[in-house]
Design a protein around this motif. Structure first.
Motif, PDB file in Angstrom:
ATOM      1  N   HIS A  66       0.810  -1.222   0.000  1.00  0.00           N
ATOM      2  CA  HIS A  66       0.000   0.000   0.000  1.00  0.00           C
ATOM      3  C   HIS A  66       0.845   1.274   0.000  1.00  0.00           C
ATOM      4  N   HIS A 103      -3.249  -9.191  -3.522  1.00  0.00           N
ATOM      5  CA  HIS A 103      -4.212 -10.091  -4.179  1.00  0.00           C
ATOM      6  C   HIS A 103      -3.631 -10.675  -5.468  1.00  0.00           C
ATOM      7  N   HIS A 124     -10.818  -6.801  -0.454  1.00  0.00           N
ATOM      8  CA  HIS A 124     -10.745  -7.376  -1.803  1.00  0.00           C
ATOM      9  C   HIS A 124     -10.112  -8.765  -1.860  1.00  0.00           C
ATOM     10  N   SER A 295      -4.026  -1.117 -10.069  1.00  0.00           N
ATOM     11  CA  SER A 295      -4.758  -1.663  -8.917  1.00  0.00           C
ATOM     12  C   SER A 295      -4.943  -3.174  -9.030  1.00  0.00           C
ATOM     13  N   CYS A 296      -5.430  -3.763  -7.926  1.00  0.00           N
ATOM     14  CA  CYS A 296      -5.689  -5.202  -7.917  1.00  0.00           C
ATOM     15  C   CYS A 296      -6.857  -5.563  -8.818  1.00  0.00           C
ATOM     16  N   CYS A 356      -0.177  -0.515  -4.846  1.00  0.00           N
ATOM     17  CA  CYS A 356      -1.520   0.054  -4.889  1.00  0.00           C
ATOM     18  C   CYS A 356      -1.576   1.420  -5.561  1.00  0.00           C
ATOM     19  N   CYS A 359      -4.599   4.262  -5.742  1.00  0.00           N
ATOM     20  CA  CYS A 359      -5.929   3.636  -5.654  1.00  0.00           C
ATOM     21  C   CYS A 359      -6.697   3.997  -4.392  1.00  0.00           C
ATOM     22  N   PHE A 360      -6.009   4.006  -3.244  1.00  0.00           N
ATOM     23  CA  PHE A 360      -6.746   4.242  -1.990  1.00  0.00           C
ATOM     24  C   PHE A 360      -6.442   5.606  -1.396  1.00  0.00           C
ATOM     25  N   ASN A 378     -11.384   0.113  -8.150  1.00  0.00           N
ATOM     26  CA  ASN A 378     -12.662  -0.478  -7.773  1.00  0.00           C
ATOM     27  C   ASN A 378     -13.570   0.382  -6.893  1.00  0.00           C
ATOM     28  N   ARG A 384     -11.576   9.074  -1.908  1.00  0.00           N
ATOM     29  CA  ARG A 384     -10.810   7.842  -2.117  1.00  0.00           C
ATOM     30  C   ARG A 384      -9.424   8.117  -2.721  1.00  0.00           C
TER      31      ARG A 384
HETATM   32  S1  SF4 Z   1      -8.202  -1.872  -3.753  1.00  0.00           S
HETATM   33 FE1  SF4 Z   1      -6.494  -0.530  -4.203  1.00  0.00          FE
HETATM   34  S2  SF4 Z   1      -5.591  -0.136  -2.190  1.00  0.00           S
HETATM   35 FE2  SF4 Z   1      -6.866  -1.967  -1.973  1.00  0.00          FE
HETATM   36  S3  SF4 Z   1      -5.487  -3.699  -2.357  1.00  0.00           S
HETATM   37 FE3  SF4 Z   1      -6.434  -3.157  -4.305  1.00  0.00          FE
HETATM   38  S4  SF4 Z   1      -4.977  -1.766  -5.265  1.00  0.00           S
HETATM   39 FE4  SF4 Z   1      -4.471  -1.857  -3.094  1.00  0.00          FE
END
Ligand code: SF4
Lengths: 421, 177
Positions: A66, A103, A124, A295-296, A356, A359-360, A378, A384
């Motif tokens: 992260h 992930h 996730h 992102s994942c 990440c 993304c967050f 997502n 966010r």
């Molecule tokens: S949603 Fe975004 S912050 Fe969360 S694990 Fe996936 S890439 Fe990382």
């Protein structure tokens, strides 16, 4: 009465022949994952509970993804403590900063296998359903308990099934499918429930699409979101998967929803909810300031490939920043080898380290008040990705790449031309 | 089981009370003594200062939606809330609440059955939510024994510390495979 996939996995993990929705079971965990936002806290609570070792160091995965690379001295200290504990506890799977997103790593490294029960300190964790595993998010206290005992209680969820038929049209991918489902059924259609993604179209779907769809299953409330493992899963896992669990033909479902894919259009989730979804035509021309591919959900090789195909020989609009974050180092390396990274950089993209990324809203590509971003991730909740006054649109890698070129939300099926802005 | 009965006054809230409302992100780095004072402040400014030990939060659908942060149930527990009764809970909030020892009960019809300040009695074992002043008497979903044991211990970590983890599972421990 037969069992659904989730029921079979929970029955196996709790040492029973069968379980029924609504029952509570105590199950043995096959794999437990924590990432850098929570791992240090989990370890310190484990210590303060007087626990000196984890139940099975070969079933624990710790990932720093992260805050990568550490954006502050505080984050660096968090990471230092995590490394120290990983060593002290002898945890076998550890991925340090730059290796990739948790992930993605569990899936691509073959750590998650069909039929496993997997928990992670991240919502996730449902992503692992792509290989036929039951993966779900838990909090830090539950994780401490899991690391100490290897067990956790679960309520057996009802299962709903999406029966997918028809072939995906050109430029339409798993992201469009899952956004379409979110838009049509709402963010709590699967609350407390497991989802099986099935039907003739599921069998033809590649692993990248399955990972994307299971990743976002949690956005419609799901506890687990799964594709039953099949030939494609076996190939993905190097042909070494054991006997696959499959749902029984006479399993009982709380609901079965048909989903026709052959006429699907590019889908876009508009601010500020994942289930506010429209076909791209309704938002075409909306000016953007940033575009994010990663992102994942959508940072895989297939995603970078689609983006590079659209950006080859083109230029990112001068008023747009395009950020690309491969979901793992392995993906980054392979994209480099295939020349995709070169194409993206040539077109004006900034490549971020595997992780990440923005993304967050942690760091690296955040938004100012009034700015608008279209991304492949997502969640588009207020705040966010930085300012709560910024706007986030979610779409497929193709739609995001086309929009980056146009400078406004664009339909990837059309030859992209610049918007007036 | 000890702790099955909760008695207190009702504090009413609506649908979709999120983890952001329960534990605002802007105080995320503050200690719990500070964070709890901001719990639900944007929906009811007098909640954190007025709530008394044992009081019952009564809400609508999807209580605790949003992130997996444990600080959300922790804020309510730290304010000595006796129980949260809601029409439905977001999955992770429910897990986390039980894990930290905050009683929760799903009860259809609760959101509109009681008034603010009404004295109620919640029985976690039977799922009953009953007015003590002659009002509504509802049947919620009783909590299974596993969850009540965790709650009675004060949370899953307290259970772990007490070394009773194994005992908890003895009745239905997984078979060796
Ligand atoms: S949603 Fe975004 S912050 Fe969360 S694990 Fe996936 S890439 Fe990382």
């Amino acid at each position: 009465m037969g069992l659904t996939l989730a029921e079979k996995i929970l029955a196996r993990a709790s040492g029973r022949d069968a379980v029924a929705p609504g029952e509570f079971v105590v199950a043995e965990i096959d794999l437990a994952m924590a990432h850098d936002i929570f791992a240090a806290q989990v370890f310190s609570e484990l210590r303060s509970a007087g626990v000196e070792k984890v139940w099975d160091p070969s079933r624990v995965a710790i990932v720093i993804d992260h805050l990568v690379p550490a954006p502050s001295a505080q984050a660096a200290e968090l990471h230092r403590r995590i490394r120290e504990e990983v060593d002290a506890l002898g945890i076998e799977y550890f991925s340090d900063a730059g290796g990739g997103i948790c992930h993605q790593l569990l899936a691509e490294g073959g750590r998650s296998r069909p039929g496993m029960l997997i928990v992670g300190t991240d919502s996730h964790t449902t992503t692992q359903g792509a290989v036929g595993a039951a993966g779900t998010g838990i909090g830090t206290s539950d994780m401490v308990y899991t690391l100490a005992t290897g067990r956790l209680w679960f309520r057996v969820p009802e299962t709903i099934r999406f029966e997918m038929t028809g072939a995906l049209p050109d430029m339409i991918t798993g992201k469009d499918v899952v956004l379409f489902i979110a838009g049509g059924f709402g963010s709590d259609v699967a609350q407390y429930r497991a989802i099986e993604f099935a039907g003739p179209a599921a069998a033809g779907m590649g692993m990248a699409d399955r990972l994307t769809i299971c990743n976002m299953a949690v956005e419609i409330g799901a506890k687990f979101g799964m594709f039953a493992a099949d030939a494609a899963t076996s190939v993905y896992l190097g042909g070494s998967a054991d006997e696959f669990l499959a749902p029984d033909a006479d399993a009982a479902y709380a609901a079965v929803h048909p989903i026709a894919l052959s006429k699907l259009e590019p889908q876009v989730a508009v601010p500020h909810a994942v289930d506010r979804v429209v076909p791209v035509g309704e938002v075409e021309g909306t000016a953007i300031h940033q575009a994010f591919i990663g992102s994942c959900t959508n940072g895989r090789l297939e995603d970078l490939e689609v983006a590079a195909d659209l950006l080859r020989g083109a230029q990112v609009h001068p008023k747009v920043r395009l950020l690309v974050a491969p979901a793992s180092r392995r993906i980054h390396r392979e994209a480099e080898r295939r020349g995709l990274i070169g194409v993206l950089v040539e077109a004006g993209a900034t490549i971020l380290p595997p992780g990440c990324g923005p993304c967050f809203g942690g760091h690296g590509g955040l938004l100012a008040p009034g700015e608008r971003c279209i991304g492949t991730h997502n969640r588009n909740f207020p705040g966010r990705m930085g300012s709560p006054q910024a706007e986030i649109y979610l779409a497929s890698p193709a739609t995001v790449a086309a929009s980056a070129i146009a400078g406004c939300i664009a339909d990837p099926r059309k030859v992209v031309s610049g918007c007036a802005r | 089981m000890p702790g099955d009965m909760v008695r207190g006054r009702v504090w009413r809230f609506g649908d979709d009370i999120s983890t952001d409302l329960l534990s605002p992100g802007s105080y995320a780095t503050e200690p719990i003594e500070v964070r709890r004072l901001h719990a639900l402040e944007s929906v009811n400014a007098s909640f954190a200062s007025g709530v008394r030990a044992g009081d019952v939060v009564v809400a609508g659908r999807n209580f605790g939606c949003g992130s997996s942060r444990e600080t959300a149930p922790e804020a309510l527990k730290s304010l000595d809330v006796g129980c949260v009764v809601a029409e439905s809970f977001a999955r992770l909030f429910l897990r986390n609440a039980v894990a930290i020892g905050l009683p929760v009960l799903t009860c259809a019809g609760a959101a509109h059955a009681f008034s603010d300040g009404e004295e109620v009695e919640v029985n976690l074992a039977t799922g009953g939510v009953r007015s003590k002043v002659g009002g509504a008497d509802l049947a919620g979903n009783p909590l299974p024994e596993e969850m009540r044991r965790i709650l009675a211990a004060g949370g899953i970590l307290a259970l772990l510390r007490a070394g009773s983890a194994d005992e908890t599972h003895s009745s239905h421990a997984p078979k060796e495979s």
